[in-house]
Design a protein around this motif. Structure first.
Motif, PDB file in Angstrom:
ATOM      1  N   PRO A  40       0.839  -1.207   0.000  1.00  0.00           N
ATOM      2  CA  PRO A  40       0.000   0.000   0.000  1.00  0.00           C
ATOM      3  C   PRO A  40       0.871   1.254   0.000  1.00  0.00           C
ATOM      4  CG  PRO A  40      -0.826  -1.575   1.591  1.00  0.00           C
ATOM      5  CD  PRO A  40       0.508  -2.096   1.109  1.00  0.00           C
ATOM      6  N   ILE A  41       0.435   2.248  -0.776  1.00  0.00           N
ATOM      7  CA  ILE A  41       1.191   3.495  -0.880  1.00  0.00           C
ATOM      8  C   ILE A  41       0.245   4.625  -1.268  1.00  0.00           C
ATOM      9  CG2 ILE A  41       1.775   3.055  -3.299  1.00  0.00           C
ATOM     10  CD1 ILE A  41       4.423   4.500  -2.868  1.00  0.00           C
ATOM     11  N   VAL A  42       0.556   5.819  -0.790  1.00  0.00           N
ATOM     12  CA  VAL A  42      -0.070   7.057  -1.240  1.00  0.00           C
ATOM     13  C   VAL A  42       1.080   7.993  -1.567  1.00  0.00           C
ATOM     14  CG1 VAL A  42      -1.504   9.037  -0.627  1.00  0.00           C
ATOM     15  CG2 VAL A  42      -2.138   6.750   0.165  1.00  0.00           C
ATOM     16  N   SER A  43       1.037   8.608  -2.755  1.00  0.00           N
ATOM     17  CA  SER A  43       2.150   9.460  -3.179  1.00  0.00           C
ATOM     18  C   SER A  43       1.640  10.634  -3.991  1.00  0.00           C
ATOM     19  CB  SER A  43       3.131   8.645  -4.031  1.00  0.00           C
ATOM     20  OG  SER A  43       4.210   9.454  -4.476  1.00  0.00           O
ATOM     21  N   THR A  60       0.312   5.808 -23.007  1.00  0.00           N
ATOM     22  CA  THR A  60       0.987   6.866 -22.273  1.00  0.00           C
ATOM     23  C   THR A  60       0.038   8.045 -22.114  1.00  0.00           C
ATOM     24  OG1 THR A  60       3.121   6.185 -23.178  1.00  0.00           O
ATOM     25  CG2 THR A  60       3.000   8.383 -22.215  1.00  0.00           C
ATOM     26  N   TYR A  61      -0.079   8.513 -20.883  1.00  0.00           N
ATOM     27  CA  TYR A  61      -0.896   9.679 -20.553  1.00  0.00           C
ATOM     28  C   TYR A  61       0.026  10.761 -20.011  1.00  0.00           C
ATOM     29  CZ  TYR A  61      -4.876   6.457 -20.644  1.00  0.00           C
ATOM     30  OH  TYR A  61      -5.818   5.536 -21.016  1.00  0.00           O
ATOM     31  N   GLU A  62      -0.253  12.011 -20.350  1.00  0.00           N
ATOM     32  CA  GLU A  62       0.463  13.133 -19.748  1.00  0.00           C
ATOM     33  C   GLU A  62      -0.427  13.721 -18.672  1.00  0.00           C
ATOM     34  OE1 GLU A  62       2.460  17.464 -20.745  1.00  0.00           O
ATOM     35  OE2 GLU A  62       1.883  16.162 -22.399  1.00  0.00           O
ATOM     36  N   ILE A  63       0.126  13.850 -17.448  1.00  0.00           N
ATOM     37  CA  ILE A  63      -0.655  14.396 -16.344  1.00  0.00           C
ATOM     38  C   ILE A  63      -0.067  15.723 -15.885  1.00  0.00           C
ATOM     39  CG2 ILE A  63      -1.395  12.108 -15.570  1.00  0.00           C
ATOM     40  CD1 ILE A  63       0.606  12.461 -13.199  1.00  0.00           C
ATOM     41  N   SER A  64      -0.904  16.511 -15.233  1.00  0.00           N
ATOM     42  CA  SER A  64      -0.494  17.814 -14.721  1.00  0.00           C
ATOM     43  C   SER A  64       0.067  17.719 -13.308  1.00  0.00           C
ATOM     44  CB  SER A  64      -1.698  18.750 -14.718  1.00  0.00           C
ATOM     45  OG  SER A  64      -2.727  18.210 -13.887  1.00  0.00           O
ATOM     46  N   GLY A  65       0.146  16.509 -12.787  1.00  0.00           N
ATOM     47  CA  GLY A  65       0.492  16.293 -11.388  1.00  0.00           C
ATOM     48  C   GLY A  65      -0.745  15.719 -10.710  1.00  0.00           C
ATOM     49  N   GLY A  66      -0.606  15.286  -9.475  1.00  0.00           N
ATOM     50  CA  GLY A  66      -1.761  14.741  -8.779  1.00  0.00           C
ATOM     51  C   GLY A  66      -1.345  13.813  -7.656  1.00  0.00           C
ATOM     52  N   PHE A  67      -2.167  12.781  -7.444  1.00  0.00           N
ATOM     53  CA  PHE A  67      -1.957  11.830  -6.361  1.00  0.00           C
ATOM     54  C   PHE A  67      -2.226  10.423  -6.869  1.00  0.00           C
ATOM     55  CE2 PHE A  67      -3.323  15.821  -4.556  1.00  0.00           C
ATOM     56  CZ  PHE A  67      -2.415  16.025  -3.535  1.00  0.00           C
ATOM     57  N   VAL A  68      -1.596   9.442  -6.224  1.00  0.00           N
ATOM     58  CA  VAL A  68      -1.870   8.040  -6.522  1.00  0.00           C
ATOM     59  C   VAL A  68      -2.001   7.290  -5.203  1.00  0.00           C
ATOM     60  CG1 VAL A  68       0.550   7.326  -6.716  1.00  0.00           C
ATOM     61  CG2 VAL A  68      -1.221   6.031  -7.920  1.00  0.00           C
ATOM     62  N   GLU A  69      -2.949   6.357  -5.189  1.00  0.00           N
ATOM     63  CA  GLU A  69      -3.112   5.458  -4.053  1.00  0.00           C
ATOM     64  C   GLU A  69      -3.113   4.030  -4.584  1.00  0.00           C
ATOM     65  OE1 GLU A  69      -6.099   4.492  -0.332  1.00  0.00           O
ATOM     66  OE2 GLU A  69      -6.951   5.366  -2.146  1.00  0.00           O
ATOM     67  N   VAL A  70      -2.385   3.158  -3.914  1.00  0.00           N
ATOM     68  CA  VAL A  70      -2.365   1.735  -4.252  1.00  0.00           C
ATOM     69  C   VAL A  70      -2.733   0.975  -2.988  1.00  0.00           C
ATOM     70  CG1 VAL A  70      -0.980  -0.209  -5.041  1.00  0.00           C
ATOM     71  CG2 VAL A  70      -0.563   2.076  -5.972  1.00  0.00           C
ATOM     72  N   ASN A  71      -3.745   0.108  -3.097  1.00  0.00           N
ATOM     73  CA  ASN A  71      -4.174  -0.695  -1.957  1.00  0.00           C
ATOM     74  C   ASN A  71      -4.939  -1.907  -2.464  1.00  0.00           C
ATOM     75  OD1 ASN A  71      -4.448  -1.377   0.719  1.00  0.00           O
ATOM     76  ND2 ASN A  71      -6.223  -0.062   1.067  1.00  0.00           N
ATOM     77  N   ASN A  72      -4.565  -3.091  -2.003  1.00  0.00           N
ATOM     78  CA  ASN A  72      -5.260  -4.331  -2.369  1.00  0.00           C
ATOM     79  C   ASN A  72      -5.390  -4.526  -3.873  1.00  0.00           C
ATOM     80  OD1 ASN A  72      -5.645  -5.217   0.297  1.00  0.00           O
ATOM     81  ND2 ASN A  72      -7.437  -3.889   0.509  1.00  0.00           N
ATOM     82  N   THR A  76      -5.403   3.852  -7.906  1.00  0.00           N
ATOM     83  CA  THR A  76      -6.257   4.984  -8.253  1.00  0.00           C
ATOM     84  C   THR A  76      -5.375   6.207  -8.404  1.00  0.00           C
ATOM     85  OG1 THR A  76      -8.088   4.035  -7.005  1.00  0.00           O
ATOM     86  CG2 THR A  76      -8.253   6.361  -7.591  1.00  0.00           C
ATOM     87  N   LEU A  77      -5.357   6.764  -9.614  1.00  0.00           N
ATOM     88  CA  LEU A  77      -4.573   7.965  -9.906  1.00  0.00           C
ATOM     89  C   LEU A  77      -5.553   9.120 -10.093  1.00  0.00           C
ATOM     90  CD1 LEU A  77      -1.575   8.223 -12.290  1.00  0.00           C
ATOM     91  CD2 LEU A  77      -3.313   9.982 -12.269  1.00  0.00           C
ATOM     92  N   LEU A  78      -5.338  10.203  -9.354  1.00  0.00           N
ATOM     93  CA  LEU A  78      -6.172  11.401  -9.432  1.00  0.00           C
ATOM     94  C   LEU A  78      -5.327  12.540  -9.973  1.00  0.00           C
ATOM     95  CD1 LEU A  78      -7.626  11.061  -5.838  1.00  0.00           C
ATOM     96  CD2 LEU A  78      -8.761  10.381  -7.945  1.00  0.00           C
ATOM     97  N   ALA A  79      -5.802  13.182 -11.043  1.00  0.00           N
ATOM     98  CA  ALA A  79      -5.060  14.302 -11.628  1.00  0.00           C
ATOM     99  C   ALA A  79      -6.036  15.379 -12.088  1.00  0.00           C
ATOM    100  CB  ALA A  79      -4.215  13.835 -12.801  1.00  0.00           C
ATOM    101  N   GLU A  80      -5.587  16.615 -12.041  1.00  0.00           N
ATOM    102  CA  GLU A  80      -6.419  17.736 -12.491  1.00  0.00           C
ATOM    103  C   GLU A  80      -6.661  17.659 -13.988  1.00  0.00           C
ATOM    104  OE1 GLU A  80      -8.857  20.897 -12.047  1.00  0.00           O
ATOM    105  OE2 GLU A  80      -7.811  19.954 -10.381  1.00  0.00           O
ATOM    106  N   SER A  81      -5.599  17.346 -14.745  1.00  0.00           N
ATOM    107  CA  SER A  81      -5.770  17.178 -16.198  1.00  0.00           C
ATOM    108  C   SER A  81      -4.920  16.015 -16.687  1.00  0.00           C
ATOM    109  CB  SER A  81      -5.398  18.463 -16.956  1.00  0.00           C
ATOM    110  OG  SER A  81      -4.023  18.707 -16.894  1.00  0.00           O
ATOM    111  N   VAL A  82      -5.481  15.275 -17.651  1.00  0.00           N
ATOM    112  CA  VAL A  82      -4.829  14.091 -18.215  1.00  0.00           C
ATOM    113  C   VAL A  82      -5.073  14.104 -19.721  1.00  0.00           C
ATOM    114  CG1 VAL A  82      -4.739  11.576 -18.249  1.00  0.00           C
ATOM    115  CG2 VAL A  82      -5.277  12.762 -16.112  1.00  0.00           C
ATOM    116  N   VAL A  83      -4.009  13.850 -20.492  1.00  0.00           N
ATOM    117  CA  VAL A  83      -4.115  13.792 -21.963  1.00  0.00           C
ATOM    118  C   VAL A  83      -3.521  12.475 -22.419  1.00  0.00           C
ATOM    119  CG1 VAL A  83      -3.380  14.850 -24.126  1.00  0.00           C
ATOM    120  CG2 VAL A  83      -3.954  16.296 -22.163  1.00  0.00           C
ATOM    121  N   LEU A  84      -4.263  11.723 -23.238  1.00  0.00           N
ATOM    122  CA  LEU A  84      -3.742  10.498 -23.833  1.00  0.00           C
ATOM    123  C   LEU A  84      -2.813  10.883 -24.967  1.00  0.00           C
ATOM    124  CD1 LEU A  84      -3.727   7.406 -24.187  1.00  0.00           C
ATOM    125  CD2 LEU A  84      -5.726   7.672 -25.663  1.00  0.00           C
ATOM    126  N   GLU A  85      -1.548  10.420 -24.909  1.00  0.00           N
ATOM    127  CA  GLU A  85      -0.593  10.732 -25.957  1.00  0.00           C
ATOM    128  C   GLU A  85      -0.687   9.694 -27.065  1.00  0.00           C
ATOM    129  OE1 GLU A  85       3.252  11.108 -24.147  1.00  0.00           O
ATOM    130  OE2 GLU A  85       2.724  12.987 -23.201  1.00  0.00           O
TER     131      GLU A  85
END
Length: 86
Positions: A40-43, A60-72, A76-85
């Motif tokens: 488990p991790i939150v970063s 490949t996705y380009e993100i603006s920054g954000g947070f990721v949680e991994v558990n079980n 789950t990646l949360l970002a303000e903006s995401v673009v599929l490259e």
């Protein structure tokens, strides 16, 4: 190869949900990759590329920054903006 569930979310909704073999991300302390059965991790994440590895090919996705949680085996990646490259 073992898989796990991953989702990429923005305030506008879900951009990706599916089974993956790995996800490489730009962490605030450097790039790292999550695989099945990761501890488990939150970063926080920096602006940059997120490489989603799947049996049928990588995306490949380009993100603006954000947070990721991994558990079980759920990432789950949360970002303000995401673009599929291309």
């Amino acid at each position: 190869m073992s898989t796990f569930k991953a989702q990429i979310l923005t305030p506008d909704g879900s951009l990706f949900e599916g089974d993956v073999t790995g996800v490489q991300m730009p962490g605030s302390q450097g790039s790292f990759e999550v695989k099945a059965n990761h501890a488990p991790i939150v970063s926080t994440l920096e602006q940059g590329d997120v490489l989603v590895r799947m049996a049928e090919g990588d995306r490949t996705y380009e993100i603006s920054g954000g947070f990721v949680e991994v558990n079980n085996n759920l990432l789950t990646l949360l970002a303000e903006s995401v673009v599929l490259e291309d």
